[in-house]
Design a protein around this motif. Structure first.
Motif: not given
Ligand code: C5P
Ligand code: MG
Length: 355
Positions: A199, A202, A205, A217, A220, A298
């Motif tokens: 989390d 993200r 990001q 990015k 992931i 996601r």
């Protein structure tokens, strides 16, 4: 008699070979074709040679002289000798002793050693292939080349917090195993601060003005592990904020996912209390991610990223679990059960260590 013995080209044959050939031919010739008195007079000292030697020497003799230049007598002896030597086994009448010519060998190649070598090689090759198939390929080290940005510098002057004042429990398990769900339960009952590394990444990001947005990015989406410098700085900053607000108990979810993260975090932030590890089969995790993917939005909740994340987990994150297990710092929970059953197990195993 003289004319039969004379024409041999002595320069081309060894003296002994020539002598032997001459004797052999002269004996046979005279015994069969000359009148008896002459043959008896001319032969007594000549010992008869046995056929295998003749058969070796006569072809040599024939090579040295063209057949057309041989007298019919010599040709007849040569033919007879060749025919009979071919039809006779070499086990009888051979010449032995030092310097004696060896009987010709059986030059037929034996096939069975080659067949044996071929099959042994094929079995070994198949075994190697089979072995390689099951073996996970080594994961390349975290690749930082996709970022032109310099990574944050980490301190190296020891842990910033003491483990007595700040309690950290690592929460690990494969993608989709339910780490976030179980952490939410623990937060409710035991007042932990839940920090999910995924989390935090993200959030970073999508934060405006971040230097690491593109890098995070890409990692992931590919299911790869973001360089530890980025993740550790994000965690450390989040912990500092909570500690400033008077909270000292942390569940750090989805971290450490790689050995370098584990060692560095304990070196520069704080040593962990233990690791809660949720174990689960890939089939169950696939179902859960597929279900979550319908609403999560996601970028990595899709079949392609999922496979990469499973592989990363097995090859890169399981060694972390095994490392802490070796230090007797892992509590393993069956994560394939229902949410409530898993949580009941968590409480049963570690309730006294959660307070
Ligand atoms: O834990 P979660 O499934 O939310 O992680 C999503 C992704 O974030 C991981 O697949 C990985 O790419 C990245 N990640 C990481 N290092 C961590 C945790 C997550 O690189 N410690
Ligand atoms: Mg999560």
């Amino acid at each position: 008699m003289r004319c039969l013995l004379k024409p041999l080209p002595t320069a081309s044959l060894s003296a002994r070979s020539l002598q032997v050939v001459s004797r052999s031919i002269s004996k046979r010739t005279f015994v069969r074709y000359l009148p008896a008195p002459q043959s008896i007079v001319s032969i007594p000292q000549v010992k008869p040679l046995r056929r295998p030697l003749q058969s070796q020497l006569l072809p040599t003799y024939n090579c040295l002289r063209p057949a057309s230049s041989l007298s019919p007598t010599v040709l007849s002896v040569a033919r007879r000798s060749t025919v009979s030597s071919n039809s006779r086994p070499y086990t009888t009448g051979h010449i032995s002793g030092p310097g004696a010519p060896r009987p010709p060998r059986d030059n037929k190649l034996k096939a069975w050693p080659f067949v044996l070598i071929f099959f042994t090689g094929a079995i070994a090759f198949a075994a190697v292939l089979e072995n390689r198939k099951d073996k996970p390929r080594p994961m390349p080290p975290t690749d930082t080349s996709s970022s032109s940005k310099e990574l944050p510098k980490l301190r190296d002057d020891g842990p910033i917090f003491s483990p007595e004042a700040v309690k950290v429990i690592f929460v690990l398990g494969g993608p989709g195993v339910g780490k976030g769900t179980q952490c939410a339960n623990l937060v409710k009952d035991y007042h932990f601060v839940h920090l999910s590394a995924g989390d935090l990444l993200r959030e970073e990001q999508s934060r405006s003005g971040t230097e690491y947005g593109e890098l995070i990015k890409t990692y992931i989406k590919e299911g790869k592990i973001v360089p530890m410098e980025v993740t550790i700085v994000l965690l450390e900053n989040a912990m500092k904020r909570s500690i400033a607000a008077g909270k000292h108990k942390f569940l750090i979810d989805g971290f450490p996912r790689q050995m370098d993260q584990a060692l560095k975090f304990e070196d520069v932030v704080v040593p962990s209390q233990f690791t809660l590890f949720f174990d689960c089969d890939e089939e169950t995790m696939t179902k859960r991610i597929t279900e979550r993917g319908k609403t999560s939005g996601r970028s990595d909740d899709n079949p392609e990223s999922m496979l990469k994340r499973f592989r990363t987990f097995k090859e890169t994150s399981m060694p972390v679990v095994n490392y802490f297990d070796g230090l007797k710092k892992v509590v393993k929970i069956d994560g394939a059960k229902s949410v409530d059953a898993v949580y009941a197990d968590v409480k049963a195993h570690v309730a006294d260590r959660l307070k």
